[in-house]
Design a protein around this motif. Structure first.
Motif, PDB file in Angstrom:
ATOM      1  N   VAL A 563       0.842  -1.205   0.000  1.00 37.66           N
ATOM      2  CA  VAL A 563       0.000   0.000   0.000  1.00 37.66           C
ATOM      3  C   VAL A 563       0.870   1.245   0.000  1.00 37.66           C
ATOM      4  O   VAL A 563       1.877   1.314   0.715  1.00 37.66           O
ATOM      5  N   LEU A 564       0.498   2.227  -0.820  1.00 36.26           N
ATOM      6  CA  LEU A 564       1.100   3.561  -0.792  1.00 36.26           C
ATOM      7  C   LEU A 564      -0.014   4.565  -0.556  1.00 36.26           C
ATOM      8  O   LEU A 564      -1.064   4.497  -1.197  1.00 36.26           O
ATOM      9  N   CYS A 565       0.204   5.490   0.368  1.00 33.74           N
ATOM     10  CA  CYS A 565      -0.827   6.487   0.707  1.00 33.74           C
ATOM     11  C   CYS A 565      -0.474   7.848   0.122  1.00 33.74           C
ATOM     12  O   CYS A 565       0.696   8.228   0.069  1.00 33.74           O
ATOM     13  N   TYR A 566      -1.494   8.565  -0.314  1.00 34.13           N
ATOM     14  CA  TYR A 566      -1.249   9.934  -0.770  1.00 34.13           C
ATOM     15  C   TYR A 566      -1.372  10.888   0.415  1.00 34.13           C
ATOM     16  O   TYR A 566      -2.068  10.615   1.389  1.00 34.13           O
ATOM     17  N   PRO A 567      -0.656  12.031   0.372  1.00 32.44           N
ATOM     18  CA  PRO A 567      -0.583  12.941   1.521  1.00 32.44           C
ATOM     19  C   PRO A 567      -1.907  13.637   1.820  1.00 32.44           C
ATOM     20  O   PRO A 567      -2.834  13.652   1.000  1.00 32.44           O
ATOM     21  N   LEU A 568      -1.939  14.256   2.991  1.00 36.54           N
ATOM     22  CA  LEU A 568      -3.150  14.962   3.436  1.00 36.54           C
ATOM     23  C   LEU A 568      -3.549  16.093   2.500  1.00 36.54           C
ATOM     24  O   LEU A 568      -4.726  16.432   2.410  1.00 36.54           O
ATOM     25  N   ILE A 569      -2.580  16.684   1.814  1.00 34.83           N
ATOM     26  CA  ILE A 569      -2.906  17.839   0.967  1.00 34.83           C
ATOM     27  C   ILE A 569      -3.816  17.450  -0.195  1.00 34.83           C
ATOM     28  O   ILE A 569      -4.442  18.315  -0.810  1.00 34.83           O
TER      29      ILE A 569
END
Length: 1001
Positions: A563-569
């Motif tokens: 899994v790779l997560c994208y940032p909060l922005i």
């Protein structure tokens, strides 16, 4: 009384010194420890002499420490004569001393069971503390959500039963550094081979202790001396020593298997790297200060040296130590801090708190503690500084006496008698913390204990010099000199991917990166909520705290998935900031710079940049393409970056294995980022993409409708097309009828939400802000930014000019911030309730990266900052621009412009009056302003009240250069200058600057 053994006197052979006459021959231990390889060091030159010396220390440990250990709980008291109260802090240091001797004995072939006994005594103490705290697991659970003394773990227990002995209101239990100290030594001892943690229940509890200390950076506590602010009035404050201890604890326990080498995957402890980074950055920002009321404190010695070694920024560490030595060192030890009345002859022993103004009486009467001489000796051994060791050994020699057994005893403290002499603390009782440190120092300087045995995890080394921990889990490894931030570009659809390709930007769709899944960080929060769960103990696991930029830069292995997560922005949140493309572009640059600057883990960070279809419809998407083209060249404002296919980047990424997860805890793939499929893939360039419309309308105020009947308001709503007018009318209905009142089957809340999204798609910011305020939105993660402002020595106030302001002088929860905004600001100005949140957010970001912008500003008054921004628009001939209708990015740029007025005032030919108006709105004062105020009042001894500053208790409690003193004149000047009924707003800010410049004369 038997003769004191030569090896125990302070004249023992030390690294780099010459053996005194009559000292045992130990040539192999006379050279600097740093010059001798560990393997050679372990080969003792005189085996019998070593055994003899260790046996002498064994006798001392038995007589001075283990004799007073509770046989039931394993706890130790503070003083040897105390038979009721067990102290966690003193118990940890006693256990550390016993463990140190255990480590020294391990190199002996036949110690006749002494090593095992010492090890088990250590285990009993550490487990005793753990068992006392496990009984208070309900406190940990509540404390994770609400950090207050009411829910803090206790620092004192009944010595023999382990039960609570002091109520919450009878003792200052909230001491973040205490829990952190326990964690540090727990890891050290487990690494050395001791088995302290037995069950999965205890593993879960220790994981929750990590959550307990993670927010040290925003938790005012009572500190190492258990009194909070130096005024001793029951007020906690943020302490650098507590934050530093927490930072060290998080580094130490990250990836640690609590079962040691025999542990399983579920006995590993995980740390939030973003929480660690906040503690690190705020700790180093606060140094060399200890807190707002204490400019310098000896507790920082224990934080920066043994046992925490909280920072390896040499300049900062040396500056802080120099401050402590020059300002707190005395003839018999170190003062804890200036005006410390503890145990002095002037302190009333039967009174818990001091009277207002009493603090000045203790100046010059502070007790001096030889404990810190010992700390400086240990520090000298770790630094191989023989001169420092010898200097403080000579000082300590004068503070020793012997007990009835002939054993050396360190005096607890020396109290000045007011006539140039000192009164020694009573000698019939042992101060166990001091004795423990003394034993550790003696073992080190006698060459019986190596620093690597006292510090098996090598905290004393910078992280990049520590041995790499084998295993599947991420570890702190310091800053890489050639760090490259890896970037993966994910397009939401094939249509978007094809359009990007025409501009030379290669992206991947979610389907193309399979089997790797792209997740929102909110999904990762759900996964982490299973970490530390234990129903038997009553623990729910990780609180729902956001995963920050560093956490989303790891690649995760979860139950066989990658899994790779994208940032909060890139999160689509309730708050409107995500709709501003220019702000997003700026945030992407900031994100990459932040990750590159603060990455401390092994492996490269991998940042996922998400490109949505709604982005390409934005009029400023061309600027996004320019940014991606720049990143393609390999640099982002000087930071090395590499754009590539995810499959090619994984091998060099930082990979975190979340082995605590069970397949049954996972939901299906529906929570992964979903690709949008179109039948038509036809966009070849931006000219083919339908753009979002630009909406313009005249600003009309419908304030008078507040006095009209509801049916007339509804009729007007049906006949108007103005979005801003509709916002105001729905707002009136909301206030009058409530959120569930329906018009044509649509509730007020639903209508406002629809209007909010409609205005957002049109980038009509005035209406967006108005609806957002009526819906009581709050900026995502606003709390850390407020905390960043506070720990930089500033305060924040929010409120509309001319109305009551609310002061942020301590960290607050998002719910508390939301309540303040919508009770202090919104009743007087609807839009400012969210606009001031924006400015608070930008101030937090700017002060972290450009603190010089806020030089001379002690209290950031957001309402007046907005006034400065309006004034600048008028001065620059842009009166027609409505601040409330500017995009978030334009507001940020305008804020930076206002804050940097001194840099461009001459170039843009501002008049003296105009500059004074802007500086007055910002409440910026000249250099050394508050020091001159101190000198002025100290000289003239003003005793007036009202808008002037009273001498008592201001000057009697506070000292020159103290942040809390500076905030007092700020408060009184505010009272003197907020004369809205007399002066116009512009006159106020001019008068403010003139008065603030008077002390320069």
């Amino acid at each position: 009384m038997r003769e004191l053994p030569k090896t125990l006197s302070i004249t023992v052979t030390t690294p780099g010194s010459t053996a005194p006459s009559g000292a045992p021959s130990s040539a192999g231990r006379q050279a600097s420890l740093e010059d001798i390889h560990l393997d050679q060091f372990l080969k003792t030159s005189n085996y019998e002499d070593t055994v003899k010396q260790l046996d002498i220390y064994y006798g001392i440990v038995k007589r001075q420490l283990l004799r007073f250990q509770s046989p039931i709980t394993g706890l130790f008291p503070i003083m040897s004569t105390d038979h009721e109260v067990g102290s966690v802090r003193d118990s940890v240091y006693c256990a550390a001393a016993v463990w140190s001797l255990y480590q020294a004995y391990r190199r002996i072939d036949d110690d006749r069971g002494k090593s095992y006994e010492l090890g088990q005594s250590t285990v009993k103490c550490m487990r005793g503390i753990l068992e006392c705290w496990v009984k208070q697991a309900h406190r940990v659970e509540v404390f994770k959500q609400r950090q207050s003394n009411q829910y803090a773990l206790h620092g004192k227990f009944h010595l023999h039963t382990g039960e609570e002995i002091y109520a919450d209101d009878a003792y200052n239990h909230l001491q973040i550094d205490l829990v952190s100290l326990y964690i540090i030594f727990l890891v050290q001892m487990i690494t050395s081979g001791l088995q302290i943690i037995y069950t999965q229940d205890e593993v879960a509890f220790v994981q929750n202790l990590v959550y307990y200390v993670e927010r040290a950076y925003r938790t005012p506590d009572f500190g190492m001396w258990e009194r909070g602010s130096k005024y001793n009035n029951g007020t906690p404050e943020i302490h650098a020593s507590s934050i530093g201890m927490a930072k060290s604890a998080l580094e130490a326990i990250n990836g640690c298997n609590l079962f040691g080498e025999k542990g399983a995957s579920w006995s590993v402890v995980y740390v939030d790297i973003d929480a660690h980074n906040r503690n690190r950055s705020i700790f180093e920002t606060m140094l060399p200060r200890e807190s707002s009321s204490k400019g310098v404190d000896s507790s920082l010695l224990l934080t920066l040296s043994f046992p925490a070694f909280a920072s390896h920024e040499e300049r900062l560490v040396e500056q802080t130590k120099h401050n402590v030595i020059t300002r707190l060192r005395g003839k018999r030890g170190f003062k804890r801090f200036s005006r410390d009345g503890f145990l002095s002859k002037l302190e009333e022993k039967n009174r818990r708190y001091y009277h207002n103004g009493e603090l000045k009486d203790f100046e010059g009467h502070e007790c001096e503690w030889p404990l810190f001489y010992i700390e400086m000796i240990i520090d000298g051994v770790f630094k191989s500084n023989s001169e420092q060791i010898e200097e403080y050994q000579n000082e300590l020699r004068n503070c020793l006496h012997t007990d009835v057994n002939g054993d050396p005893v360190v005096t607890m403290y020396y109290a000045p008698d007011g006539e140039g002499s000192y009164v020694r603390s009573p000698s019939q009782s042992l101060f166990l913390w001091g004795q423990s440190m003394f034993i550790i120092a003696q073992l080190l300087t006698a060459g019986l204990l190596h620093i690597n045995e006292l510090d098996p995890i090598r905290r004393y080394l910078p992280s990049y010099n520590r041995p790499r921990r084998a295993g599947r889990y991420s570890a702190f490894q310091g800053t890489a000199t050639d760090l490259v931030v890896q970037i993966v570009l994910i397009a939401e659809s094939q249509r978007l991917q094809a359009m990007m390709a025409t501009y030379g930007i290669q992206t991947q769709t979610p389907h193309e990166v399979e089997p790797v899944q792209i997740w929102s960080s909110t999904e990762l929060i759900k996964v982490y909520q299973h970490l530390g769960v234990n129903n038997k103990v009553g623990l729910t696991g990780r609180p729902g705290r956001p995963v920050g930029s560093l956490g989303t830069s790891k690649v995760y292995r979860i139950c066989g998935m990658t899994v790779l997560c994208y940032p909060l922005i890139f999160e689509v949140s309730d708050f409107y900031l995500y709709r501003d493309m220019a702000l997003l572009i700026d945030d992407i640059k900031t994100e990459l710079q932040f990750v590159g600057k603060y990455w401390r883990l092994s492996g490269r960070p991998t940042v996922c940049l998400l490109i949505r279809e709604e982005h390409m419809r934005d009029p400023q998407f061309k600027e996004m393409l320019d940014l991606l083209a720049m990143l393609k060249k390999g640099y982002c404002d000087g930071m090395k970056v590499r754009i590539g296919r995810l499959q090619n980047l994984i091998s060099s990424s930082c990979i975190e294995h979340l082995d605590f997860m069970n397949q049954s805890h996972l939901t299906d793939n529906e929570n992964a980022f979903v690709q949008i499929n179109h039948e038509y893939i036809g966009y070849q360039s931006l000219t083919d993409v339908p753009k979002a419309l630009t909406y313009v309308e005249q600003k009309i105020s419908l304030e008078h409708f507040k006095h009209k009947p509801t049916h007339e308001i509804i009729d007007t709503m049906r006949s108007t097309e103005s979005i801003y007018c509709l916002c105001q009318l729905w707002g009136i209905l909301l206030e009058r009828e409530g959120p569930n009142f329906e018009v044509n089957g649509l509730s007020v809340n639903q209508a406002l939400t629809q209007l909010y999204h409609r205005a957002g798609s049109l980038r009509y910011w005035r209406a967006v802000r108005y609806c957002s305020s009526l819906l009581h939105h709050i900026v995502d993660s606003i709390s850390p930014f407020i905390t960043t402002v506070l720990v930089n020595g500033k305060e924040l106030t929010v409120g509309v000019i001319g109305q009551k302001e609310t002061n942020f002088d301590k960290p607050m929860t998002p719910a508390e911030i939301q309540n303040v905004m919508y009770t202090t600001v919104q009743p007087y100005n609807v839009i400012q309730a969210v606009l001031q949140q924006e400015v608070v957010l930008y101030c937090g970001r700017l002060i972290a990266t450009n603190p010089s912008m806020f030089r001379g500003i002690l209290k950031i008054r957001i309402g007046w900052v907005l006034e400065a921004m309006r004034l600048y628009l008028q001065m620059s001939g842009q009166e027609s621009i409505d601040l409330e209708n500017l995009s978030p990015y334009q507001v940020r740029i305008l804020l930076q412009k206002a804050l940097t007025v001194s840099e461009w005032a001459a170039e843009e030919k501002l008049t003296t009056l105009q500059r004074r108006q802007l500086e007055g709105c910002l409440c910026r004062v000249p250099k050394n302003f508050y020091n001159k105020i101190w000198e002025f009042y100290n000289e003239h001894k003003y005793y007036h009240t009202g808008p002037l500053l009273p001498t008592v208790p201001t000057l009697t409690n506070m000292s020159r250069g103290e942040i809390t003193f500076s905030l007092n004149p700020e408060l009184h000047f505010k009272q003197a200058l907020d004369i809205d009924d007399v002066l116009s707003e512009r006159s106020q800010c001019t008068a403010r600057t003139i008065i603030l410049n008077v002390p320069r004369q």
